[in-house]
Design an enzyme around this catalytic site. Structure first.
Site, PDB file in Angstrom:
ATOM      1  N   ASP A 228       1.203  50.180 -20.225  1.00  0.00           N
ATOM      2  CA  ASP A 228       2.361  50.888 -20.781  1.00  0.00           C
ATOM      3  C   ASP A 228       3.273  51.474 -19.705  1.00  0.00           C
ATOM      4  O   ASP A 228       4.418  51.811 -19.977  1.00  0.00           O
ATOM      5  CB  ASP A 228       1.901  52.025 -21.707  1.00  0.00           C
ATOM      6  CG  ASP A 228       1.265  51.497 -22.982  1.00  0.00           C
ATOM      7  OD1 ASP A 228       1.152  50.276 -23.104  1.00  0.00           O
ATOM      8  OD2 ASP A 228       0.887  52.310 -23.842  1.00  0.00           O
ATOM      9  N   TYR A 567      -1.539  41.971 -26.641  1.00  0.00           N
ATOM     10  CA  TYR A 567      -2.879  41.654 -26.147  1.00  0.00           C
ATOM     11  C   TYR A 567      -2.845  40.458 -25.192  1.00  0.00           C
ATOM     12  O   TYR A 567      -3.651  40.373 -24.265  1.00  0.00           O
ATOM     13  CB  TYR A 567      -3.819  41.401 -27.329  1.00  0.00           C
ATOM     14  CG  TYR A 567      -3.883  42.603 -28.250  1.00  0.00           C
ATOM     15  CD1 TYR A 567      -4.649  43.706 -27.893  1.00  0.00           C
ATOM     16  CD2 TYR A 567      -3.139  42.671 -29.416  1.00  0.00           C
ATOM     17  CE1 TYR A 567      -4.692  44.840 -28.686  1.00  0.00           C
ATOM     18  CE2 TYR A 567      -3.168  43.797 -30.220  1.00  0.00           C
ATOM     19  CZ  TYR A 567      -3.943  44.885 -29.855  1.00  0.00           C
ATOM     20  OH  TYR A 567      -3.968  46.014 -30.636  1.00  0.00           O
TER      21      TYR A 567
HETATM   22  P1  FBP Z   1      -4.085  52.114 -22.625  1.00  0.00           P
HETATM   23  O1  FBP Z   1      -3.095  53.223 -22.643  1.00  0.00           O
HETATM   24  O2  FBP Z   1      -5.459  52.520 -22.954  1.00  0.00           O
HETATM   25  O3  FBP Z   1      -4.027  51.361 -21.328  1.00  0.00           O
HETATM   26  O4  FBP Z   1      -3.692  51.052 -23.736  1.00  0.00           O
HETATM   27  C1  FBP Z   1      -2.384  50.698 -23.940  1.00  0.00           C
HETATM   28  C2  FBP Z   1      -2.232  49.752 -25.090  1.00  0.00           C
HETATM   29  O5  FBP Z   1      -2.288  48.427 -24.657  1.00  0.00           O
HETATM   30  C3  FBP Z   1      -0.927  50.022 -25.827  1.00  0.00           C
HETATM   31  O6  FBP Z   1       0.139  49.311 -25.275  1.00  0.00           O
HETATM   32  C4  FBP Z   1      -1.266  49.660 -27.233  1.00  0.00           C
HETATM   33  O7  FBP Z   1      -0.501  50.416 -28.127  1.00  0.00           O
HETATM   34  C5  FBP Z   1      -2.698  50.018 -27.347  1.00  0.00           C
HETATM   35  O8  FBP Z   1      -3.239  49.935 -26.064  1.00  0.00           O
HETATM   36  C6  FBP Z   1      -3.462  49.119 -28.270  1.00  0.00           C
HETATM   37  O9  FBP Z   1      -4.709  49.677 -28.488  1.00  0.00           O
HETATM   38  P2  FBP Z   1      -5.969  48.853 -28.969  1.00  0.00           P
HETATM   39  O10 FBP Z   1      -6.455  48.078 -27.807  1.00  0.00           O
HETATM   40  O11 FBP Z   1      -6.949  49.893 -29.341  1.00  0.00           O
HETATM   41  O12 FBP Z   1      -5.544  47.974 -30.101  1.00  0.00           O
END
Ligand code: FBP
Length: 695
Positions: A228, A567
């Protein structure tokens, strides 16, 4: 005819060529695993030491001072090399250590290189040192699930994306019990130090663990991770200490590569608007970087919307001697109007296609939605606290949740002091489409954060856009511009006089190269009526085929393709920039450990400059903490950094918005970022936002 012999599947699978092309190991993987990133200058020698840099100052929160007394006075530490250490320093530096490392939160490209850097440095200082990787995130610490890392394991993951080596998880060590269990684990493994690779919440955790384990002599270090890009640290004077978390560059480049391809496709078959939601839970850094990388036609930046002021409303209120609070901040409705405006203008220039980038966290910056999120966060947290159960398990279906909210609204009517959910809130909430209501009510993550990635943000916004475009179409405002030359050729083929028809059909026949059908003409029927009234055809005549064909070309059909980029980019193998950055973060962490630091976050200054200028440092975490609402109560956390609308990068995007919208007759202004390349000179060096902001 020769008879063709079919080879058995066993034979086929044993064929060397088949084996080669179906092997898990391909050339790219071999090259990545074999490559050792360059080391920052300070790490070329065998020893480093820390120099406290008191030039940096922080506005320290009172609560942080109370809760983290042992590490609150930590300073920024500059890492420098030493040629001839004295004996005692050398002995301490090279002592046999047990170091634990854990990934926390979502994967980010480069994590394996943090491990590799730490592992290489620790083993170089003392080959008998042992490095343990905790499995599945902080749960691995709490439950003492760890593996000892060795050469084979580390070498297998060098320069590779994901967190596959030890996996990750989102558990937070936020209770006395979890803290105690973590301490137990560290003691059982005889850890000297523990490294937490994570985002703002995980680095917050690192600070609390550092305080907690101070008396045990266990050092705790943080590493700034998150695609992010929202861990950016400055001191009180605005001096940059950490410009960007690792993983951001790769994720942004991966998104940009795919979105750039969509720009190419879209301008080739000219029939789709591609709607691209890109990750970034709250901040729009990734969307901003994607805009700079691709020049997509429309990119929303949440932070920009939050700043929006409806000047006409403000002026109207001023004239009436009142204040219109609704004039501040963007509404969903207004946002959809802005998008429609861009779509309509491009269509007028003959371009009924394009690419829109929507940051997943954009709703956080829409005032009306933010209010709902805060209220619902509080309601859910309150419910869990009072009932000691889980709101989502108790109310599994949307209707049950809505009924609970209705109950709260009733309570607010009976009890004036109960304001968290009023009848007005309930009424407004009930006009939201069910899928979005469900989205706003979804389970918060373990940190109490609203999970934007689970909400169909794009669907919410584009639903409104589609509705409004239909209205604009009915009003004759949304039309596709038709090239004058094309129109003339079509009519001349049917031996008709383009001029006499043109003046009746188009509103700009004499002024432009792209002709726009008059807004009063919205169907073949109204087209015929206009031609008859102006005497171009008789009442009993049909609209000529060529005229009808041109008219139909001007009628827009708004077709969209929706994509989510998150992802995929998060799992991408790291760019060279992230490979180098993370390997050196690993080396930095070891240097901090070997020099007895604790409660520090590894960072590298000057990332925007040539690699030779990179400067590894340790940043004190405790002085960065401030109070924020989490799970309905105030908690000490590391502040998330959102897009600064005064930054160079945002201002550049803002200034080039109109150019990239390209609502003109010429070509689009797309940029082709291309795929991420591990080798080769053409590899993009660093994030564009980083370069611009450093100017
Ligand atoms: P981190 O802040 O833990 O690095 O994760 C960021 C992120 O990739 C966001 O961009 C996204 O909103 C979220 O994780 C998605 O979360 P999850 O993996 O739990 O679906």
């Amino acid at each position: 005819m020769p008879v063709k012999k079919t080879v058995s599947i066993e034979e086929l699978l044993n064929n060397s060529q088949v084996k080669r092309v179906t092997d898990n190991i391909n050339q790219e993987l071999i090259e990545r695993r074999e490559s050792i990133p360059p080391k920052c200058n300070v790490f070329r020698k065998d020893y480093t030491k820390l120099i406290e840099d008191s030039n940096y100052s922080f506005d320290i929160d009172k609560e942080a001072r109370e809760k983290l007394p042992g590490i609150i006075e930590n300073k920024v530490q500059k890492i420098v090399d030493i040629d001839f250490p004295d004996k005692s320093f050398e002995k301490e530096y090279r002592k046999r250590r047990h170091i634990g490392i854990v990934f926390s939160g979502g994967p980010a490209p480069g994590g394996h290189n943090v491990i590799a850097g730490l592992y290489d440095a620790a083993k170089k200082a003392n080959p008998d040192s042992r490095i343990f990787g905790f499995l599945l995130g902080p749960d691995g610490i709490i439950e003492n699930e760890a593996i000892e890392l060795n050469d084979d394991l580390v070498n297998a993951y060098r320069n590779l994306g994901g967190f596959g080596m030890i996996k990750t998880g989102r558990t937070k060590i936020d209770t006395d019990k979890k803290m105690e269990l973590s301490r137990e684990t560290c003691k059982q493994l005889k850890l000297d130090s523990l490294v937490i690779v994570g985002g703002d919440d995980s680095n917050t955790n690192a600070a609390f663990l550092a305080q907690e384990m101070l008396e045990d002599g266990i050092q705790i270090m943080g590493v700034p991770k998150t695609i992010d890009g929202d861990i950016q640290v400055r001191d009180a004077g605005g001096r940059v200490l950490c410009a960007m978390s690792f993983g951001f560059h790769t994720a942004a480049r991966a998104f940009a590569s795919s979105i750039g391809n969509l720009c190419t496709d879209s301008s080739s078959d000219v029939k789709y608007w591609h709607i691209c939601k890109v990750m970034g839970r709250v901040a729009s850094h990734l969307a901003l970087e994607v805009a700079l990388q691709t020049h997509a036609n429309i990119t929303l930046i949440g932070e920009d919307l939050a700043n929006y002021i409806d000047k006409s409303r403000v002026e109207k209120a001023q004239r009436e001697n009142t204040i219109d609070f609704t004039a501040f901040g963007m509404t969903l409705r207004h946002l959809s109007r802005i998008i429609c405006d861009g779509i309509v203008r491009r269509a007028a220039a003959g371009k009924n296609y394009g690419v829109i980038v929507i940051p997943e966290g954009v709703l956080e910056f829409i005032n009306e939605i933010q209010v709902f999120i805060i209220k619902l966060n509080t309601i859910i947290a309150e419910y869990n606290k009072t009932h000691d159960t889980d709101f989502h398990s108790d109310f599994q279906f949307l209707e049950d949740k809505l009924e609970y909210l209705r109950g709260l609204a009733r309570r607010s009517r009976e009890d004036e002091s109960f304001t968290v959910w009023s009848t007005r809130d309930d009424d407004l909430f009930n006009v939201i489409p069910a899928f979005f209501q469900e989205g706003l009510l979804i389970e918060r993550d373990s940190h109490g954060n609203f999970q934007f990635s689970q909400v169909e943000t794009d669907k919410v916004i584009m639903g409104l856009v589609k509705d409004h475009l239909n209205t604009l179409k009915e009003q004759g405002i949304y039309k596709i511009g038709v090239k004058k030359a094309y129109y003339k050729k079509a009519l001349e083929k049917e031996r008709l006089d383009p001029d006499s028809f043109g003046l009746v059909i188009f509103k700009n026949y004499n002024d432009d190269d792209f002709l726009i059908v008059k807004s009063s003409i919205v169907s073949i029927k109204t087209l015929k009526k206009a031609l008859v009234i102006e005497g171009v055809i008789k009442k009993n005549e049909k609209v000529p085929a060529s005229v009808e064909k041109v008219y139909l070309k001007s009628v827009p059909n708004f077709k969209t393709q929706v994509h989510f980029y998150g992802y995929d980019g998060r799992g991408n193998d790291p760019t060279q920039f992230d490979c180098n950055y993370t390997y050196n973060l690993g080396l930095t962490v070891f240097s901090l450990i070997a020099n007895k630091a604790t409660g520090q976050m590894a960072s590298i200054k000057n990332l925007e400059l040539d690699f030779s200028m990179w400067e590894p440092i340790g940043i004190p975490i405790a002085p960065l903490m401030h109070l924020e609402e989490r799970k309905g109560k105030l908690a000490l956390v590391l502040e998330k950094s959102i897009v600064d609308v005064d930054s160079n990068s945002f201002r550049v995007v803002q200034a080039l918005r109109e150019k990239w919208l390209a609502a003109t007759h010429g070509n689009d202004n797309y940029r082709r970022p291309g795929p991420i390349r591990f080798t080769g000179k053409s590899e993009e060096e660093r994030p564009i936002t980083l370069e611009l902001n450093a100017l």
